[in-house]
Design a protein around this motif. Sequence first.
Motif, mmCIF file in Angstrom:
data_model
loop_
_atom_site.group_PDB
_atom_site.id
_atom_site.type_symbol
_atom_site.label_atom_id
_atom_site.label_comp_id
_atom_site.label_asym_id
_atom_site.label_seq_id
_atom_site.Cartn_x
_atom_site.Cartn_y
_atom_site.Cartn_z
ATOM 1 N N THR A 1 0.805 -1.231 0.000
ATOM 2 C CA THR A 1 0.000 0.000 0.000
ATOM 3 C C THR A 1 0.834 1.276 0.000
ATOM 4 O OG1 THR A 1 -0.213 -0.012 2.410
ATOM 5 C CG2 THR A 1 -1.934 -1.146 1.149
ATOM 6 N N MET A 2 2.162 1.154 -0.041
ATOM 7 C CA MET A 2 2.974 2.374 -0.145
ATOM 8 C C MET A 2 2.752 2.950 -1.541
ATOM 9 S SD MET A 2 6.598 1.888 1.857
ATOM 10 C CE MET A 2 7.324 0.771 0.680
ATOM 11 N N ASN A 3 2.293 4.214 -1.593
ATOM 12 C CA ASN A 3 1.936 4.778 -2.899
ATOM 13 C C ASN A 3 2.642 6.095 -3.215
ATOM 14 O OD1 ASN A 3 0.596 6.509 -1.234
ATOM 15 N ND2 ASN A 3 -1.441 5.768 -1.736
ATOM 16 N N CYS A 4 3.634 6.473 -2.411
ATOM 17 C CA CYS A 4 4.398 7.687 -2.720
ATOM 18 C C CYS A 4 5.808 7.554 -2.144
ATOM 19 C CB CYS A 4 3.713 8.940 -2.175
ATOM 20 S SG CYS A 4 3.845 9.143 -0.394
ATOM 21 N N ALA A 5 6.672 8.427 -2.591
ATOM 22 C CA ALA A 5 8.071 8.359 -2.159
ATOM 23 C C ALA A 5 8.256 8.729 -0.688
ATOM 24 C CB ALA A 5 8.916 9.271 -3.034
ATOM 25 N N MET A 6 7.258 9.325 -0.065
ATOM 26 C CA MET A 6 7.345 9.690 1.352
ATOM 27 C C MET A 6 6.923 8.546 2.283
ATOM 28 S SD MET A 6 8.618 12.652 1.228
ATOM 29 C CE MET A 6 8.462 13.217 2.899
ATOM 30 N N CYS A 7 6.200 7.583 1.775
ATOM 31 C CA CYS A 7 5.711 6.472 2.601
ATOM 32 C C CYS A 7 6.836 5.735 3.345
ATOM 33 C CB CYS A 7 4.914 5.485 1.757
ATOM 34 S SG CYS A 7 3.389 6.146 1.070
ATOM 35 N N PRO A 8 7.973 5.467 2.699
ATOM 36 C CA PRO A 8 9.027 4.741 3.404
ATOM 37 C C PRO A 8 9.530 5.439 4.669
ATOM 38 C CG PRO A 8 9.449 4.696 1.063
ATOM 39 C CD PRO A 8 8.303 5.647 1.284
ATOM 40 N N ILE A 9 9.458 6.760 4.694
ATOM 41 C CA ILE A 9 9.895 7.489 5.886
ATOM 42 C C ILE A 9 9.012 7.127 7.074
ATOM 43 C CG2 ILE A 9 10.129 9.791 6.906
ATOM 44 C CD1 ILE A 9 10.826 10.760 4.021
ATOM 45 N N THR A 10 7.707 7.105 6.858
ATOM 46 C CA THR A 10 6.763 6.754 7.921
ATOM 47 C C THR A 10 6.940 5.312 8.360
ATOM 48 O OG1 THR A 10 5.178 8.337 7.020
ATOM 49 C CG2 THR A 10 4.314 6.658 8.521
ATOM 50 N N VAL A 11 7.099 4.405 7.397
ATOM 51 C CA VAL A 11 7.264 2.987 7.708
ATOM 52 C C VAL A 11 8.558 2.761 8.488
ATOM 53 C CG1 VAL A 11 7.594 0.692 6.726
ATOM 54 C CG2 VAL A 11 5.868 2.223 5.761
ATOM 55 N N LYS A 12 9.642 3.371 8.042
ATOM 56 C CA LYS A 12 10.930 3.195 8.723
ATOM 57 C C LYS A 12 10.862 3.708 10.159
ATOM 58 C CE LYS A 12 15.863 3.874 8.291
ATOM 59 N NZ LYS A 12 16.942 4.046 7.340
ATOM 60 N N LYS A 13 10.237 4.859 10.340
ATOM 61 C CA LYS A 13 10.097 5.417 11.692
ATOM 62 C C LYS A 13 9.302 4.465 12.589
ATOM 63 C CE LYS A 13 8.668 9.527 14.170
ATOM 64 N NZ LYS A 13 8.085 10.871 14.087
ATOM 65 N N ALA A 14 8.220 3.913 12.060
ATOM 66 C CA ALA A 14 7.397 2.980 12.843
ATOM 67 C C ALA A 14 8.202 1.738 13.221
ATOM 68 C CB ALA A 14 6.146 2.592 12.059
ATOM 69 N N LEU A 15 8.979 1.209 12.279
ATOM 70 C CA LEU A 15 9.774 0.009 12.554
ATOM 71 C C LEU A 15 10.894 0.297 13.541
ATOM 72 C CD1 LEU A 15 9.943 -1.434 8.943
ATOM 73 C CD2 LEU A 15 8.776 -2.480 10.906
ATOM 74 N N LYS A 16 11.568 1.432 13.395
ATOM 75 C CA LYS A 16 12.677 1.770 14.281
ATOM 76 C C LYS A 16 12.204 2.033 15.712
ATOM 77 C CE LYS A 16 16.550 2.790 12.979
ATOM 78 N NZ LYS A 16 17.818 2.091 13.015
ATOM 79 N N ASN A 17 10.912 2.341 15.881
ATOM 80 C CA ASN A 17 10.364 2.557 17.223
ATOM 81 C C ASN A 17 10.054 1.249 17.947
ATOM 82 O OD1 ASN A 17 10.508 5.355 17.396
ATOM 83 N ND2 ASN A 17 8.558 5.627 16.353
ATOM 84 N N VAL A 18 10.154 0.129 17.262
ATOM 85 C CA VAL A 18 9.923 -1.176 17.889
ATOM 86 C C VAL A 18 11.194 -1.576 18.633
ATOM 87 C CG1 VAL A 18 9.412 -3.613 17.489
ATOM 88 C CG2 VAL A 18 8.273 -1.857 16.111
ATOM 89 N N LYS A 19 11.062 -1.834 19.916
ATOM 90 C CA LYS A 19 12.216 -2.236 20.722
ATOM 91 C C LYS A 19 12.798 -3.531 20.152
ATOM 92 C CE LYS A 19 13.736 -3.151 25.391
ATOM 93 N NZ LYS A 19 13.373 -3.187 26.790
#
Length: 94
Positions: free
Chosen positions: A29-47
Amino acid sequence: MNKIVLVVLMALSLSTWAESKTVILNLPTMNCAMCPITVKKALKNVKGVTDADVSYEGKQAVVNFDDELTSPDALINATTNAGYPSTIKQTDES
């Protein structure tokens, strides 16, 4: 004194039991070049996540994590909660 040293050494050796794992997540469902920033931030916040490389072009994330602290299911939950449902494409075992 010897008991204290032994306890410290045992505590330090516990971290060597944890194993670093890698999982590749599909993120259709990533549909723009900015989506990876949000996904990476969410993943990096996982302990336990040590690295996350998210590709818009490939619509996937390669995630390295400590299997003692997190799991692929927790990573899927993190991307889903960020608005990008994911599925496992590949793990270390497959």
